[in-house]
Design a protein around this motif. Sequence first.
Motif, short mmCIF file in Angstrom:
data_model
loop_
_atom_site.label_atom_id
_atom_site.label_comp_id
_atom_site.label_asym_id
_atom_site.label_seq_id
_atom_site.Cartn_x
_atom_site.Cartn_y
_atom_site.Cartn_z
N PRO A 39 0.85 -1.20 0.00
CA PRO A 39 0.00 0.00 0.00
C PRO A 39 0.88 1.25 0.00
CG PRO A 39 0.29 -0.78 2.24
CD PRO A 39 1.16 -1.67 1.36
N ASN A 40 0.70 2.11 -0.96
CA ASN A 40 1.43 3.39 -1.05
C ASN A 40 0.45 4.47 -1.43
OD1 ASN A 40 4.51 2.22 -2.72
ND2 ASN A 40 3.77 1.83 -0.67
N VAL A 41 0.89 5.71 -1.37
CA VAL A 41 0.21 6.79 -2.07
C VAL A 41 1.02 7.08 -3.33
CG1 VAL A 41 -0.91 7.78 -0.05
CG2 VAL A 41 1.40 8.54 -0.66
N GLY A 42 0.48 7.95 -4.18
CA GLY A 42 1.03 8.09 -5.52
C GLY A 42 2.09 9.14 -5.74
N THR A 166 -5.99 -7.05 8.90
CA THR A 166 -6.14 -6.39 10.20
C THR A 166 -5.48 -7.16 11.32
OG1 THR A 166 -8.25 -5.43 9.48
CG2 THR A 166 -7.83 -5.48 11.85
N GLU A 167 -5.58 -8.48 11.29
CA GLU A 167 -5.13 -9.30 12.42
C GLU A 167 -3.69 -9.77 12.30
OE1 GLU A 167 -7.87 -12.51 12.89
OE2 GLU A 167 -9.58 -11.20 13.30
N ALA A 194 4.34 4.40 2.19
CA ALA A 194 3.53 3.30 2.73
C ALA A 194 2.90 3.71 4.06
CB ALA A 194 4.40 2.06 2.92
N GLY A 195 3.66 4.42 4.88
CA GLY A 195 3.12 4.88 6.15
C GLY A 195 1.99 5.86 5.99
N ASP A 200 -4.26 5.48 8.85
CA ASP A 200 -5.53 5.29 9.54
C ASP A 200 -5.96 3.83 9.57
OD1 ASP A 200 -5.82 8.05 10.05
OD2 ASP A 200 -6.60 8.36 8.02
N GLY A 201 -5.01 2.91 9.41
CA GLY A 201 -5.33 1.48 9.38
C GLY A 201 -5.26 0.94 7.97
N VAL A 202 -5.86 -0.22 7.76
CA VAL A 202 -5.83 -0.85 6.44
C VAL A 202 -6.61 0.00 5.46
CG1 VAL A 202 -6.49 -2.86 5.09
CG2 VAL A 202 -5.63 -3.17 7.42
#
Length: 287
Positions: A39-42, A166-167, A194-195, A200-202
Amino acid sequence: MYTELDVRAADGRILHAYDFRPTDDADERLTVLWHHGTPNVGEPPVPLIPAARRLGVRWVSYDRPGYGGSGRLPGRDVASAARDAALVADALGVGGFAVMGHSGGGPHALACAALLPGRVTGAVSVSGLAPYDAEGLAWFEGMAPGGEAELRAATRGADELRRVLTEDEWDPSQFVAADHRALEGDWAWLSGVAGRASADGVPDGMVDDDLAYVGAWGFRPDAVTVPALLLHGDDDRVVPVGHARWLAGRLPAAELRVDPGAGHVSVLSRAEEALAWLVDVSRPAAR
């Protein structure tokens, strides 16, 4: 370093976009649309900004739906990236462009190359996945346990995937020693994007990405007829190198470069040469 803007799609969604231009616009040779990983931003790849200035590359990018400032698009497939990329390029006044993606961004870059003929001039996929239904490929073979568990959960649906995301704790064995060194050095930037994506979670975008990877992509890899470079580390435990080898056998104009001893992140040490390759192969088409 770059400007940010919101682009509105016809369905009302917002795509949060980024635009980096070389210092001297007169030296701008090529626009490259960056596709981020999961997961990243662009945000455009900051470690490649010096190379972009030297090569005259304009970076354009956006948060995929469900990440950062971009609205979610439930049920999206990999092919949907072509529509969103074209929308962002149109908003920024970009006609022809090349594409480059890392990790989960690789399939999305290939989608643009396949579905925007005459507009995309070349493609680079670094550490990218092959389709889940890739005939003859043992898709999970060589994956670290954590990554395999995540993607197997995706095959069982969104609820199970979100539960696992999540787990389960992050599996550091997905990265080899060279990857950890890269994340402490030139590519520490990846931890930052990624952070931000996961602050705010997944993120919904991560769920939708994983579901898209194991679903029907919406295009055939052999529809990528422009020059395509597949760059992969042979010690990648996130996306095993077999994925790149499979793609290389199906893309009509593919070049495969396997980096001995490199992993999922450390292979990015060769991203600068991949960017230069993209400028070279795109130049005739860009004219």
